[in-house]
Design an enzyme around this catalytic site. Structure first.
Site, mmCIF file in Angstrom:
data_model
loop_
_atom_site.group_PDB
_atom_site.id
_atom_site.type_symbol
_atom_site.label_atom_id
_atom_site.label_comp_id
_atom_site.label_asym_id
_atom_site.label_seq_id
_atom_site.Cartn_x
_atom_site.Cartn_y
_atom_site.Cartn_z
ATOM 1 N N HIS A 1 3.415 20.968 -32.698
ATOM 2 C CA HIS A 1 3.087 19.735 -31.960
ATOM 3 C C HIS A 1 4.069 18.636 -32.371
ATOM 4 O O HIS A 1 4.520 18.594 -33.517
ATOM 5 C CB HIS A 1 1.653 19.348 -32.329
ATOM 6 C CG HIS A 1 1.017 18.326 -31.448
ATOM 7 N ND1 HIS A 1 1.353 16.997 -31.510
ATOM 8 C CD2 HIS A 1 0.061 18.426 -30.487
ATOM 9 C CE1 HIS A 1 0.620 16.321 -30.620
ATOM 10 N NE2 HIS A 1 -0.165 17.169 -29.984
ATOM 11 N N GLU B 1 -14.411 18.634 -16.670
ATOM 12 C CA GLU B 1 -14.714 19.185 -18.005
ATOM 13 C C GLU B 1 -15.728 18.280 -18.732
ATOM 14 O O GLU B 1 -15.491 17.749 -19.815
ATOM 15 C CB GLU B 1 -13.454 19.381 -18.855
ATOM 16 C CG GLU B 1 -13.695 20.337 -20.022
ATOM 17 C CD GLU B 1 -12.465 20.553 -20.892
ATOM 18 O OE1 GLU B 1 -12.259 19.800 -21.842
ATOM 19 O OE2 GLU B 1 -11.713 21.512 -20.605
ATOM 20 N N ARG C 1 -6.557 15.383 -35.100
ATOM 21 C CA ARG C 1 -6.492 14.244 -36.024
ATOM 22 C C ARG C 1 -7.368 14.450 -37.251
ATOM 23 O O ARG C 1 -6.983 14.066 -38.356
ATOM 24 C CB ARG C 1 -6.904 12.952 -35.301
ATOM 25 C CG ARG C 1 -5.741 12.320 -34.545
ATOM 26 C CD ARG C 1 -6.138 11.110 -33.755
ATOM 27 N NE ARG C 1 -5.026 10.712 -32.903
ATOM 28 C CZ ARG C 1 -4.182 9.715 -33.185
ATOM 29 N NH1 ARG C 1 -4.332 8.999 -34.263
ATOM 30 N NH2 ARG C 1 -3.187 9.443 -32.365
ATOM 31 N N GLU D 1 -12.544 12.684 -30.098
ATOM 32 C CA GLU D 1 -12.878 13.285 -28.798
ATOM 33 C C GLU D 1 -14.375 13.307 -28.503
ATOM 34 O O GLU D 1 -14.792 13.156 -27.350
ATOM 35 C CB GLU D 1 -12.309 14.704 -28.699
ATOM 36 C CG GLU D 1 -10.789 14.765 -28.586
ATOM 37 C CD GLU D 1 -10.074 14.656 -29.925
ATOM 38 O OE1 GLU D 1 -10.756 14.686 -30.981
ATOM 39 O OE2 GLU D 1 -8.833 14.521 -29.932
ATOM 40 N N HIS E 1 -3.170 20.636 -34.547
ATOM 41 C CA HIS E 1 -2.775 19.246 -34.302
ATOM 42 C C HIS E 1 -3.888 18.222 -34.460
ATOM 43 O O HIS E 1 -3.625 17.016 -34.455
ATOM 44 C CB HIS E 1 -2.212 19.113 -32.880
ATOM 45 C CG HIS E 1 -3.276 19.233 -31.821
ATOM 46 N ND1 HIS E 1 -4.034 18.155 -31.410
ATOM 47 C CD2 HIS E 1 -3.730 20.290 -31.118
ATOM 48 C CE1 HIS E 1 -4.897 18.555 -30.488
ATOM 49 N NE2 HIS E 1 -4.734 19.854 -30.300
#
Ligand code: UD1
Ligand code: UDP
Length: 371
Positions: A241, A117, A210, A131, A208
């Site tokens: 979550h 990915e 951050r 991310e 969920h």
């Protein structure tokens, strides 16, 4: 040839499980699985479903862990495993802290990294956080890049990653989805068993990220609470979550609504069945933006950006932002405007045909044979 796969969170596990199964079955490959357990319960759910037993479990999760805690614990925890196993290649997935830190640790041991990915980008350093930077840094460590789409491949080429190191594969999430989606399934969860999916319109929610913790989540949940209050035929199902910060905000804003069901995280198979039986989906998840087009379910993405524009172009996904009024208006439109709904509820498959894992295994063998 020895391949070590490392993952730690729920989405990595879902997307790597079908690949690890293929590696385990291949007589030419010695497959080693190491989990960091950045997630504990949500990881174990997936390991159980796909019947995977890790060779190493770093068991690093702490309640309310910070990114620095994950980084330090994975980095020091994985070093002796890499030194002992000396794999020919380490495989990581996507953009979590497990992903980046494992790639860094492998680099320190001069072990080549394969990035599954690869090439997703928003070009916004802080969104999704952390991310975007995790995947950029992993991309610049990796020796082999498995890009799900042509756009992902182009993103890597623009960063001067060598063409011969990029393999176009599709996303392994479709391999995972196809393995569970078609099997007949009856819910075990009592709340889901009681729901009348024929008479009610079910909205599946997850949230969920951050960068959404705090104020954004308050806006998102307020919009959902108000939609649930206005439409009697709507039932909202939200498997919450396990992050305590998410759970606190969710129960404070949604806990008293009679047609909002806050339930525990679901095992992958019931969750896919819940999505497939829902009217539409509200989420900030990355993976669900890839699964929903295959299922033909409209998705309102409660984020400011997406690294998955293919799903937006396919028509199934709409960026709804993080403001209460916009999310409320878009959800209301899907509930009241049949044409707008039908325009989004088209099954499309921009992320592959379920053969990504075969392509990855073939490319791995070719690369390692060239050594
Ligand atoms: C992580 C990833 C994110 C990915 C997400 C998928 C990072 C920094 N974040 O975010 O990229 O999209 O996973 O869900 O890598 N917890 C449990 N049990 C579990 C899982 C989580 O109790 O099985 C709780 C713990 O208190 C933990 C907290 O949730 O400290 C947050 O987990 P963490 O992995 O730090 O971040 P996520 O928000 O889950
Ligand atoms: N998922 C699941 N159970 C749930 C919620 C989600 O199995 O209760 C699956 C979902 O189908 C998708 C993945 O978990 O494949 C998404 O994980 P998450 O939202 O934690 O991470 P992200 O996709 O944002 O990285």
């Amino acid at each position: 040839m020895k391949i070590m796969t490392v993952f730690g969170t729920r989405p990595e596990a879902i997307k790597m499980a079908p690949l690890v199964k293929k590696l385990n079955e291949d007589p030419e490959i010695q497959s080693v699985l190491c989990v960091t357990a950045q997630h504990r319960q949500m990881l174990d759910q997936v390991l159980e479903l796909f019947e995977l037993t890790p060779d190493y479990d770093l068991n690093i999760m702490k309640p309310n862990q910070t990114i620095s805690m994950i980084t330090a614990n994975v980095l020091t925890g994985i070093e002796p495993v890499l030194q002992k196993e000396k794999p020919d290649m380490v495989l990581v997935h996507g953009d979590t802290s497990t992903t980046f830190v494992t790639a860094l640790a492998a680099f320190y041991q001069q072990i080549p990294v394969g990035h599954v990915e690869a090439g997703l980008r928003t070009y916004d350093k802080y969104s999704p956080f952390p991310e975007e930077i995790n995947r950029v840094l992993t991309g610049h460590i990796a020796a082999l890049h498995f890009a799900p789409t042509q756009r992902n491949r182009n993103n890597l080429l623009a960063e001067r990653i060598c063409e011969e190191d990029i393999v176009l594969t599709g996303n392994t999430v479709i391999d995972a989805l196809l393995q569970v989606a078609d099997k007949p399934y009856e819910f075990e969860d009592e709340t889901l068993r009681q729901l009348d999916f024929q008479k009610k319109r079910v909205i599946t929610v997850t949230c969920h990220r951050r960068e959404n913790l705090g104020e954004h989540m308050e806006h998102i949940f307020s919009a959902i609470r108000d939609i649930a209050a206005e439409f009697e035929d709507v039932e909202v199902v939200y498997p919450v979550h396990l992050n305590p910060k998410v759970r606190g905000t969710a129960s404070a804003i949604l806990g008293d609504s009679s047609n909002v069901h806050l339930i525990e995280p679901l095992q992958y198979q019931p969750f896919v069945n819940l999505m497939a039986r829902s009217y539409f989906i509200i989420t900030d998840s990355g993976g669900m933006q890839e699964e929903a087009p295959s299922l033909g379910k409209p998705v309102l993405v409660v984020r400011k950006e997406t690294e998955r524009p293919e799903a937006v172009e396919a028509g199934t996904v709409k960026l709804a932002g993080v403001e209460r009024d916009t999310i409320y208006a878009l959800a209301k439109q899907l509930l009241t405007d049949k044409e707008a709904y039908e325009a989004m509820a088209q099954a499309a498959n921009p992320y592959g045909d379920g053969t990504a894992c075969d392509k990855i295994v073939a490319a791995l063998k070719q690369r390692l044979a060239e050594k």
